[in-house]
Design an enzyme around this catalytic site. Sequence first.
Site, PDB file in Angstrom:
ATOM      1  N   LYS A  15       5.807  -8.146   2.466  1.00  0.00           N
ATOM      2  CA  LYS A  15       5.558  -7.868   3.883  1.00  0.00           C
ATOM      3  C   LYS A  15       4.371  -8.715   4.355  1.00  0.00           C
ATOM      4  O   LYS A  15       3.420  -8.930   3.609  1.00  0.00           O
ATOM      5  CB  LYS A  15       5.253  -6.389   4.115  1.00  0.00           C
ATOM      6  CG  LYS A  15       6.371  -5.452   3.695  1.00  0.00           C
ATOM      7  CD  LYS A  15       6.136  -4.027   4.166  1.00  0.00           C
ATOM      8  CE  LYS A  15       4.825  -3.423   3.721  1.00  0.00           C
ATOM      9  NZ  LYS A  15       4.633  -3.401   2.266  1.00  0.00           N
ATOM     10  N   ASP A  31      -1.353  -8.490   0.966  1.00  0.00           N
ATOM     11  CA  ASP A  31      -0.102  -8.614   0.221  1.00  0.00           C
ATOM     12  C   ASP A  31       0.246 -10.077  -0.012  1.00  0.00           C
ATOM     13  O   ASP A  31       0.645 -10.477  -1.116  1.00  0.00           O
ATOM     14  CB  ASP A  31       1.043  -7.939   0.985  1.00  0.00           C
ATOM     15  CG  ASP A  31       0.937  -6.428   1.011  1.00  0.00           C
ATOM     16  OD1 ASP A  31      -0.047  -5.885   0.474  1.00  0.00           O
ATOM     17  OD2 ASP A  31       1.832  -5.781   1.581  1.00  0.00           O
ATOM     18  N   GLY A  46       0.806  -1.203   0.000  1.00  0.00           N
ATOM     19  CA  GLY A  46       0.000   0.000   0.000  1.00  0.00           C
ATOM     20  C   GLY A  46       0.842   1.256   0.000  1.00  0.00           C
ATOM     21  O   GLY A  46       1.937   1.291   0.566  1.00  0.00           O
ATOM     22  N   SER A  47       0.348   2.299  -0.644  1.00  0.00           N
ATOM     23  CA  SER A  47       1.031   3.592  -0.594  1.00  0.00           C
ATOM     24  C   SER A  47       0.844   4.202   0.796  1.00  0.00           C
ATOM     25  O   SER A  47       0.014   3.762   1.589  1.00  0.00           O
ATOM     26  CB  SER A  47       0.468   4.527  -1.660  1.00  0.00           C
ATOM     27  OG  SER A  47       0.735   4.026  -2.955  1.00  0.00           O
ATOM     28  N   GLY A  48       1.643   5.217   1.091  1.00  0.00           N
ATOM     29  CA  GLY A  48       1.605   5.840   2.399  1.00  0.00           C
ATOM     30  C   GLY A  48       2.805   5.512   3.266  1.00  0.00           C
ATOM     31  O   GLY A  48       2.938   6.038   4.365  1.00  0.00           O
ATOM     32  N   HIS A  49       3.696   4.633   2.741  1.00  0.00           N
ATOM     33  CA  HIS A  49       4.890   4.233   3.491  1.00  0.00           C
ATOM     34  C   HIS A  49       6.175   4.772   2.856  1.00  0.00           C
ATOM     35  O   HIS A  49       7.261   4.278   3.156  1.00  0.00           O
ATOM     36  CB  HIS A  49       4.974   2.713   3.564  1.00  0.00           C
ATOM     37  CG  HIS A  49       3.765   2.065   4.147  1.00  0.00           C
ATOM     38  ND1 HIS A  49       3.295   2.366   5.407  1.00  0.00           N
ATOM     39  CD2 HIS A  49       2.915   1.130   3.638  1.00  0.00           C
ATOM     40  CE1 HIS A  49       2.219   1.638   5.657  1.00  0.00           C
ATOM     41  NE2 HIS A  49       1.952   0.900   4.595  1.00  0.00           N
ATOM     42  N   HIS A  70       0.340   0.780   9.930  1.00  0.00           N
ATOM     43  CA  HIS A  70      -0.960   1.291   9.494  1.00  0.00           C
ATOM     44  C   HIS A  70      -1.740   1.855  10.679  1.00  0.00           C
ATOM     45  O   HIS A  70      -2.927   2.131  10.562  1.00  0.00           O
ATOM     46  CB  HIS A  70      -1.787   0.184   8.834  1.00  0.00           C
ATOM     47  CG  HIS A  70      -1.075  -0.529   7.743  1.00  0.00           C
ATOM     48  ND1 HIS A  70      -0.417  -1.719   7.944  1.00  0.00           N
ATOM     49  CD2 HIS A  70      -0.913  -0.210   6.433  1.00  0.00           C
ATOM     50  CE1 HIS A  70       0.125  -2.112   6.802  1.00  0.00           C
ATOM     51  NE2 HIS A  70      -0.156  -1.217   5.874  1.00  0.00           N
TER      52      HIS A  70
END
Length: 330
Positions: free
Chosen positions: A104, A109, A53-56, A218
């Site tokens: 991960k 995922d 996911g984006s945001g990392h 998250h």
Amino acid sequence: MKMLINVPETVVPDALRGMAAAHPELVVDVEGRVVVRRDAPVAGKVGLVSGGGSGHEPLHGGFVGPGMLDAACPGEIFTSPVPDQMVRAAAAVDSGRGVLFVVKNYTGDVLNFQMAAELAEDEGIQVASVLVNDDVAVTDSLYTAGRRGTGATLFVEKIAGAAAEEGQPLERVEAVARRVVTASRSFGVALDACTTPAKGGPTFDLPAGELELGVGIHGEPGRERRAMMTAREIADVAVEAVLDDLRPSAPVLVLVNGMGATPLLELYGFTAEVHRVLAEREVAVARTLVGNYVTSLDMAGCSVTLCQVDEELLRLWDAPVQTPGLRWGR
């Protein structure tokens, strides 16, 4: 909440367009959601693919380049990419030597990379996968069965990436990656919650004057909440939690990782406390990396990751790397 965006629905493609403009050494497929090093596939080289996911950021797209990943698949905010992205990435980087997926340990995922591996193999691409599950804080969290994958992902991508860059075969690159996973542990702390563009407010409730010990990337719950502590006290808890599980008998790599909103001034001060605890426990430090590498949007806080290394793993860590988010030796 004030955010530097247009609308929540276009945050990821807008960011990918910006990445393409800033890094011409990468091929950024905005529509297909794949980031690939421009010289891929590299003849005689195993391809490394990761994603999430984006945001990392800079994980994972910021770690694409010589000495690290060959391609990355960004999903929506905190949402797994889909198998089609992973298959496109594998096809783009496969030179005939096979592809390693670095995954991960989050349920979406894991499932999507498993499906992608099957689809890629149907297309004649040899695929191996390595699961990163380094977080010692909790087991079976909101998004996982087993331990969460966090900061050690950087160690796996860098060290396995160096092995692949040397031309090592797929089974050796996979084995090196698994050794790094086995030798790594992490623990995270949140001082304040993160804000997703879609929600426009904190993703969880963390009252003023409290912190979350063992938080996930998250915002998943950790071990416990306590009244705000000093950097010294937090380091005692975080490093001891890692050492009690890892029990290193050799020097370690140290990653002090910011969650997105904690300034370097604070991270360096915290690093001094981490080194203090390691010295008190007579753990030798081989290398230290400090900064925002595996983030959680604008979360305030940090994580500590330790990786026990031998001569080979340290040599691969020191090998040249040239990516938007990590570079040295070139």
